[in-house]
Scaffold this active site. Sequence first.
Site, mmCIF file in Angstrom:
data_model
loop_
_atom_site.group_PDB
_atom_site.id
_atom_site.type_symbol
_atom_site.label_atom_id
_atom_site.label_comp_id
_atom_site.label_asym_id
_atom_site.label_seq_id
_atom_site.Cartn_x
_atom_site.Cartn_y
_atom_site.Cartn_z
ATOM 1 N NE ARG A 25 -0.944 2.085 3.388
ATOM 2 C CZ ARG A 25 0.099 2.845 3.715
ATOM 3 N NH1 ARG A 25 1.180 2.323 4.272
ATOM 4 N NH2 ARG A 25 0.097 4.141 3.485
ATOM 5 N N GLY A 26 0.203 2.410 -0.220
ATOM 6 C CA GLY A 26 0.931 3.674 -0.370
ATOM 7 C C GLY A 26 1.178 3.860 -1.854
ATOM 8 C CB ALA A 27 0.319 6.658 -4.103
ATOM 9 C CB ALA A 28 5.600 6.058 -3.860
ATOM 10 N NE ARG A 68 -6.196 0.538 -2.333
ATOM 11 C CZ ARG A 68 -5.558 1.267 -1.417
ATOM 12 N NH1 ARG A 68 -4.253 1.114 -1.239
ATOM 13 N NH2 ARG A 68 -6.204 2.152 -0.692
ATOM 14 C CB CYS A 133 -2.576 8.386 5.998
ATOM 15 S SG CYS A 133 -2.775 6.706 5.337
ATOM 16 C CG ASP A 202 -3.625 8.009 -2.170
ATOM 17 O OD1 ASP A 202 -3.184 6.861 -2.159
ATOM 18 O OD2 ASP A 202 -3.734 8.693 -1.134
ATOM 19 C CG ASN A 212 -3.558 11.998 1.286
ATOM 20 O OD1 ASN A 212 -2.909 11.064 0.780
ATOM 21 N ND2 ASN A 212 -3.321 12.408 2.520
ATOM 22 C CE LYS A 213 -6.331 6.088 3.095
ATOM 23 N NZ LYS A 213 -5.213 5.256 3.323
ATOM 24 C CE LYS A 238 2.625 9.228 -4.938
ATOM 25 N NZ LYS A 238 2.938 9.826 -3.673
HETATM 26 O O1 LIG Z 1 3.149 7.383 -2.087
HETATM 27 P P1 LIG Z 1 3.136 7.631 -0.616
HETATM 28 O O2 LIG Z 1 3.582 9.037 -0.296
HETATM 29 O O3 LIG Z 1 3.915 6.583 0.163
HETATM 30 O O4 LIG Z 1 1.619 7.473 -0.107
HETATM 31 C C1 LIG Z 1 0.624 8.332 -0.589
HETATM 32 C C2 LIG Z 1 -0.706 8.015 -0.008
HETATM 33 O O5 LIG Z 1 -1.042 6.639 -0.185
HETATM 34 C C3 LIG Z 1 -1.784 6.192 0.952
HETATM 35 O O6 LIG Z 1 -2.947 5.502 0.559
HETATM 36 P P2 LIG Z 1 -3.187 3.945 0.975
HETATM 37 O O7 LIG Z 1 -2.640 3.725 2.359
HETATM 38 O O8 LIG Z 1 -2.511 3.093 -0.078
HETATM 39 O O9 LIG Z 1 -4.685 3.785 0.943
HETATM 40 C C4 LIG Z 1 -2.092 7.415 1.784
HETATM 41 O O10 LIG Z 1 -3.291 8.065 1.417
HETATM 42 C C5 LIG Z 1 -0.865 8.251 1.490
HETATM 43 O O11 LIG Z 1 -1.014 9.623 1.818
#
Ligand SMILES: O=P(O)(O)OC[C@H]1O[C@H](OP(=O)(O)O)[C@H](O)[C@@H]1O
Length: 326
Positions: A25-28, A68, A133, A202, A212-213, A238
């Site tokens: 998880r996390g967009a990157a 997703r 988050c 995101d 974002n979250k 993003k």
């Molecule tokens: O790319 P990075 O900065 O790590 O994350 C960006 C965003 O991705 C996450 O989504 P989720 O937890 O996958 O639903 C959060 O919303 C966070 O702010």
Amino acid sequence: MADDYPGVDTFVEDTAEDIAKMEIRGAATIADAAAEALAVQADRSDAATPAAFRAQLRAAARRLYETRPTAVSLPNALRYVLQGIDGETVSELQESTITRAEEFQVDLEQAQERLGEVGANRLRDGDVVMTHCHSTDALSCVEAALDAGKHVEAIVKETRPRKQGHITARQLQEWGVPVTLVVDNAARRYLDDADHVLVGADSIAADGSVINKIGTSGLAVNARERGVPVMVAAQTIKLHPDTMTGHTVAIEMRDETEVLSEAERADITGGNPADEGLVVENPGFDVTPPRYVDAIVTERGQFPPESIVTLMRELFGDTTAEPWEA
Ligand SMILES: O=P(O)(O)OC[C@H]1O[C@H](OP(=O)(O)O)[C@H](O)[C@@H]1O
């Protein structure tokens, strides 16, 4: 599932499942995993012809894309790899896909590092950031500030329902950053102790809206009322190209069990877990209008949200095709 995606490797299938279940998880991080999965798909391909190879790769991209809906880094990663491959034979295409995926992953890491340095310039020695988050882009700003010898403290929002604030707190603790963890409902009270709200994204829309979250928009509105600047750390992957032509960003609706267990539901409904009179809504994300955002920090510098569209045009031109239509 496998029948819907012919020739898709089990590694792609596993990666897609992990993204859907939020084990990745996390967009990157999702973008990085998707590029890796395409490389493995290419490496293990048994395609007899270039056309068959390309069809398998497109199917793999579709499988990953359908996990997703909100983080645009996922289709941006798929598009980057698919648009860049070149070759006359299957083995040339394999090599080209792997090279392109590796390039993407290296760029991603470097972009995050550069973004961190840009963002760190906004943080002064002794500043307190309030986080929401867990965002690796946001944390890279803190890391760069620490590397520059600044003292930084953090107020970390728990971030219901999945409590991803705990991941942020753990990382900050590892770096020696003093952390105050608060429940989401306490955020407004603690804004008076914060110098910045620092969040990730995101997706960023062409009008500068930040997706974002869930909870980010309320935090940003409160921060504006309290006079605390809101800084959004978001690499350019993003940026959501479809929004340049008026498309909106799909907001993921997640399972109700993240909010309410079956036992809790039964408790509320008097032992009838199937009671349709009780509806639980669990959106994963919300939209923060640009007027509540002070700066979007990218690896290409920081931008007022209203000017992000210029960067989007430069980077994406008119690209709005689905990744596999590249
Ligand atoms: O790319 P990075 O900065 O790590 O994350 C960006 C965003 O991705 C996450 O989504 P989720 O937890 O996958 O639903 C959060 O919303 C966070 O702010």
